[in-house]
Design an enzyme around this catalytic site. Structure first.
Site, PDB file in Angstrom:
ATOM      1  N   HIS A 100       0.851  -1.190   0.000  1.00 26.32           N
ATOM      2  CA  HIS A 100       0.000   0.000   0.000  1.00 26.32           C
ATOM      3  C   HIS A 100       0.885   1.237   0.000  1.00 26.32           C
ATOM      4  CE1 HIS A 100      -2.800   3.071   1.457  1.00 26.32           C
ATOM      5  NE2 HIS A 100      -3.772   2.294   1.007  1.00 26.32           N
ATOM      6  N   GLU A 172      -3.637   2.314  -7.220  1.00 25.29           N
ATOM      7  CA  GLU A 172      -3.993   3.415  -6.327  1.00 25.29           C
ATOM      8  C   GLU A 172      -3.002   4.556  -6.523  1.00 25.29           C
ATOM      9  OE1 GLU A 172      -3.540   2.362  -2.182  1.00 25.29           O
ATOM     10  OE2 GLU A 172      -1.443   1.901  -2.542  1.00 25.29           O
TER      11      GLU A 172
END
Length: 252
Positions: A100, A172
């Site tokens: 992430h 992302e």
């Protein structure tokens, strides 16, 4: 090729929020508001302390999983603050977020670290959700494709076809996370198409690719209308049961 019936995956990343009791209450309210369908999947990524609570609260909910927000590549050892794959599994996790942007940006996680975590997750039996994406500076320099290709290549290097079947990739863009800005659906779909081609070239047969970055009830329908976008990875907008149920009901 895209499947005839579009599968949809909705991932809630609760980050450093939602204690065990709050998680159980959330899932009670969510389940009252959400109507599952066969092609929809709802995965929850709570803090490590709440994994067990979520695992219990989603029992019997179709196509639901709970996952860890991060895992270490070693199965055990002197790594204070880290969560191993076996520990996550013991708490009920069946998936893990890996790479992430906050892990990369705030904790200094490298592509090599991410690669080790992907392999540890897959070898330990977890579904690996690999996150990739560019910063605003990289985007403005026209480096989106190169950055995503580098991160993706490191994360999936040497994987077998069977291992690709237990992977999800989430695009992302870092500049869109928590900022209220998001890539346009068309821009996101273009990046997704490149990711899909790269994965198929490496041996994947049916890659599952999500979008993450300031996803909300206001923009999720437009994102999911793009054929290349098969789901979303959501932070802040996943923190209210009714709001999350609304997002997970989009694109029926």
């Amino acid at each position: 090729m895209m499947p005839e019936t579009k599968r949809l995956l909705f991932c809630a990343n609760w980050k450093m929020q939602v204690a065990p009791g709050e998680a159980r209450e959330f899932l009670t309210r969510f389940r009252a508001a959400y109507l599952p369908t066969p092609h929809r999947h709802t995965w929850f990524f709570p803090s490590a302390v709440s994994i067990e609570a979520v695992a219990g609260a989603i029992q019997g909910l179709p196509n639901a999983r709970v996952g860890a927000q991060d895992v270490h590549w070693e199965p055990k050892g002197a790594f204070t603050g880290a969560t191993s794959v076996p520990l996550a599994q013991a708490a009920g996790a069946t998936a893990a977020l890996i790479g992430h942007s906050e892990r990369r940006r705030l904790f200094g996680e490298t592509d090599a670290d991410t690669a080790r975590k992907v392999r540890a997750a897959l070898s330990g039996g977890l579904v690996a959700v690999l996150c990739v994406g560019e910063t605003l500076e990289q985007r403005e320099r026209g480096q989106t494709t190169a950055v995503v290709a580098r991160q993706l290549g490191a994360g999936v290097e040497g994987l077998s076809a069977a291992e690709f079947d237990r992977m999800v990739v989430a695009y992302e863009p870092v500049w869109a996370i928590g900022t209220g800005r998001n890539a346009t659906p068309r821009d996101a779909a273009t990046v997704h198409s490149g990711i899909r081609s790269a994965l198929i070239d490496r041996g994947a047969t049916n890659p599952w690719i999500l979008y993450g970055g300031s996803v909300s009830q206001n923009n999720v329908a437009a994102l999911l209308a793009e054929a290349e976008i098969e789901g979303v990875l959501v932070g802040g907008a996943s923190l209210t049961p009714d709001g999350w149920a609304g997002i997970c009901s989009t694109g029926a």
